[in-house]
Design an enzyme around this catalytic site. Structure first.
Site, short mmCIF file in Angstrom:
data_model
loop_
_atom_site.label_atom_id
_atom_site.label_comp_id
_atom_site.label_asym_id
_atom_site.label_seq_id
_atom_site.Cartn_x
_atom_site.Cartn_y
_atom_site.Cartn_z
N LYS A 87 0.85 -1.30 -0.02
CA LYS A 87 -0.02 -0.15 0.04
C LYS A 87 0.81 1.35 -0.22
O LYS A 87 1.76 1.26 0.77
CB LYS A 87 -1.08 -0.02 1.41
O1 G3P Z 1 -8.85 2.45 4.48
C1 G3P Z 1 -8.81 3.90 4.91
C2 G3P Z 1 -9.52 4.06 6.15
O2 G3P Z 1 -8.82 3.37 7.01
C3 G3P Z 1 -9.83 5.49 6.58
O3 G3P Z 1 -10.69 5.37 7.13
O4 G3P Z 1 -12.38 6.22 8.77
O5 G3P Z 1 -9.84 6.84 9.05
O6 G3P Z 1 -11.43 7.74 7.43
P1 G3P Z 1 -11.36 6.57 8.15
#
Ligand code: G3P
Length: 219
Positions: A87
């Site tokens: 990633k």
């Molecule tokens: O996969 C990306 C994700 O982990 C981000 O999620 O909820 O931190 O915006 P969030």
């Protein structure tokens, strides 16, 4: 549409796997830190543990931000398991690194994507997955789902093979709408996935069926 779980929590990964709907796992440095996974050796063994639970791809994010360091770190991660996906962030050196890994046949996930132009670059570089963060766009009063629609259109126009992996998914309707828009994959917390199960008419209907069965059986 594939379902990935967005967590580094082994119990939650196992629960999603046992439900029978898990196609892969995505992690990021924040999710690893949330589980208290620090230090090189612990991080490596945690990725191996995740690969031991799921049969699908496991995204492991590099910490490096320069091309040479991303290549070194990504190559080491890719050697851990055949299903590790490297990633990489949507920055200049990240795009270069995606092209490098693509040419070597190593899968990549381009993360921190917030615009259609960034998604176009990721596809040009040959990323296996592109991760538009829809929840974080919604957080700043921008339509995250519109980005999924735009990327789908652009990729279909040219037949790009890069899979649209909707990330930063926060709730079940994000998942349903991503499915309507043709996302290839969603990655979501366990709670958003299991929330898809819920409907009050299902619960009421089941309670009624069981009550009627018990009434008839007692006659
Ligand atoms: O996969 C990306 C994700 O982990 C981000 O999620 O909820 O931190 O915006 P969030």
């Amino acid at each position: 549409m594939k379902f990935f779980i967005d967590t580094a929590n082994l119990a939650q990964i196992k629960e999603a796997h046992e439900l029978g709907v898990l196609d892969g796992v995505t992690t990021n440095p924040s999710l690893m830190a949330k589980e208290g996974i620090t230090g090189h050796e612990n991080i490596i063994s945690h990725y191996k543990a995740i690969c031991g639970i799921t049969d699908g791809d496991v995204s492991a994010e590099v910490i490096a931000t320069t091309f040479d360091e991303m290549v070194a770190e990504g190559e080491a991660l890719a050697k851990l398991h055949e299903r590790i996906v490297v990633k990489l962030p949507m920055i200049k050196d990240g795009v270069r690194a995606i092209k490098y890994f693509t040419d070597k046949g190593i899968k990549t996930n381009c993360t921190l994507v917030f615009s259609a132009g960034q998604a176009l670059l990721a596809a040009k570089a040959g990323a296996t997955y592109v991760s538009p963060f829809i929840g974080r766009l919604d957080d700043i009063s921008t339509d995250g789902l519109q980005l999924i629609e735009d990327i789908r259109l652009i990729y279909d126009n040219y037949g790009y093979k890069t899979q649209v992996l909707a990330a930063s998914v926060r709730h079940p309707m994000h998942i349903v709408n991503c499915a309507k828009l043709g996302a290839d994959v969603i990655t979501a917390p366990l709670g958003a996935i299991t929330a898809l199960l819920k409907h009050p008419l299902t619960d009421n209907g089941l309670a009624q069926f069981l009550a009627d069965h018990a009434k008839a059986a007692s006659k």
